[in-house]
Design a protein around this motif. Structure first.
Motif, short mmCIF file in Angstrom:
data_model
loop_
_atom_site.label_atom_id
_atom_site.label_comp_id
_atom_site.label_asym_id
_atom_site.label_seq_id
_atom_site.Cartn_x
_atom_site.Cartn_y
_atom_site.Cartn_z
N CYS A 95 -4.59 -7.68 -12.50
CA CYS A 95 -3.16 -7.54 -12.21
C CYS A 95 -2.80 -6.10 -11.90
CB CYS A 95 -2.33 -8.05 -13.40
SG CYS A 95 -2.36 -9.85 -13.59
N LEU A 99 -1.19 -5.12 -8.33
CA LEU A 99 0.17 -4.58 -8.30
C LEU A 99 0.20 -3.13 -7.81
CD1 LEU A 99 1.59 -6.18 -11.56
CD2 LEU A 99 2.08 -6.83 -9.20
N LEU A 102 -0.19 -3.26 -4.11
CA LEU A 102 1.11 -3.56 -3.51
C LEU A 102 2.00 -2.32 -3.53
CD1 LEU A 102 3.13 -5.67 -2.39
CD2 LEU A 102 3.73 -6.18 -4.78
N THR A 125 0.80 -9.80 1.07
CA THR A 125 0.58 -11.22 0.76
C THR A 125 -0.56 -11.41 -0.22
OG1 THR A 125 1.40 -11.85 2.95
CG2 THR A 125 0.09 -13.48 1.74
N SER A 127 -1.96 -9.20 -2.29
CA SER A 127 -1.68 -8.62 -3.61
C SER A 127 -0.91 -9.60 -4.48
CB SER A 127 -0.89 -7.32 -3.46
OG SER A 127 -1.63 -6.33 -2.80
N LEU A 128 0.12 -10.21 -3.90
CA LEU A 128 0.90 -11.20 -4.64
C LEU A 128 0.07 -12.44 -4.94
CD1 LEU A 128 4.28 -10.90 -2.69
CD2 LEU A 128 3.75 -9.98 -4.96
#
Length: 222
Positions: A95, A99, A102, A125, A127-128
């Protein structure tokens, strides 16, 4: 660790070798970000805002290298407590990696030669998606849905290992083009690396995971 088979040691060696360039070069930048000497050529964006890239390097390295241990059947079978502990570390690191990736995509100013619209939106896209897959994996294992957990983590791992495949494709591109790929060519190679990783992950999920579930499905029949 003595329960790990030779084939699994070979798998770990392959992952370490495959992750070597992006992981090692990233870790070599940490002293620079902490105010120490520059070991490799400086990155202007890292100098201006070092926190996200430092966290990204650490998160990505842990996710890719320690995460490889999580796919070893021997570790899951003989050391389940260690598998769960490492799983928490790997999930958190993944994570952080996604994050901060991003964060850098949105906040850093990249020249068009290094990031066009295609690569920008792919990074946002994916990363999410990586965070979503990790959350999905955590929810699935809490519900004791092991197959869904493994599939989600493998997809997240495929995204996280994008830098390794990107390094390989960029090196191949430099060999054929006689220069560093830039602009749209670079964007296509970078996005193509993630596409390759995800395609391999899906193939593995459909072939290997489906094969492992089949005997259970047969034995539970009437």
């Amino acid at each position: 660790m003595h329960h790990i088979r030779r084939r699994e040691w070979a798998f770990l060696a392959l992952i370490v070798l495959y992750s070597f360039i992006p992981s090692v070069f990233g870790l070599l930048r940490i002293p620079e970000l902490l105010g120490g000497p520059m070991i490799i050529p400086p990155n202007p964006r890292a100098v201006i805002d070092p926190l996200p890239i430092a966290l990204h390097i650490l998160g990505s390295s842990i996710f890719c290298l320690v995460g490889a241990l999580q796919f070893l059947p021997s570790l899951r079978r003989h050391r389940p407590a260690l598998h769960r502990t490492l799983g928490r570390i790997v999930a958190a690191a993944g994570c952080v990696s996604a994050l901060t990736g991003l964060w850098m995509t949105v906040s850093y100013a990249f020249p068009d030669a290094l990031q066009g619209p295609l690569l920008y939106w792919a990074r946002v896209t994916l990363s999410l998606a990586m965070v979503a897959f990790i959350v999905w994996a955590v929810v699935a294992i809490r519900a004791r849905e092991t197959a869904a957990h493994r599939a989600a983590m493998l997809r997240a791992y495929a995204i996280g290992q994008g830098a390794s495949t990107q390094t390989a494709l960029l090196l191949i591109g430099m060999i054929f083009m006689k220069t560093e790929p830039l602009g749209l060519n670079r964007d296509l190679l970078m996005v193509g690396a993630w596409a390759i990783n995800l395609a391999v992950a899906e193939l593995f999920i459909r072939r290997v995971f489906a094969t492992r579930r089949q005997p259970a499905a047969i034995s539970s029949g009437p």
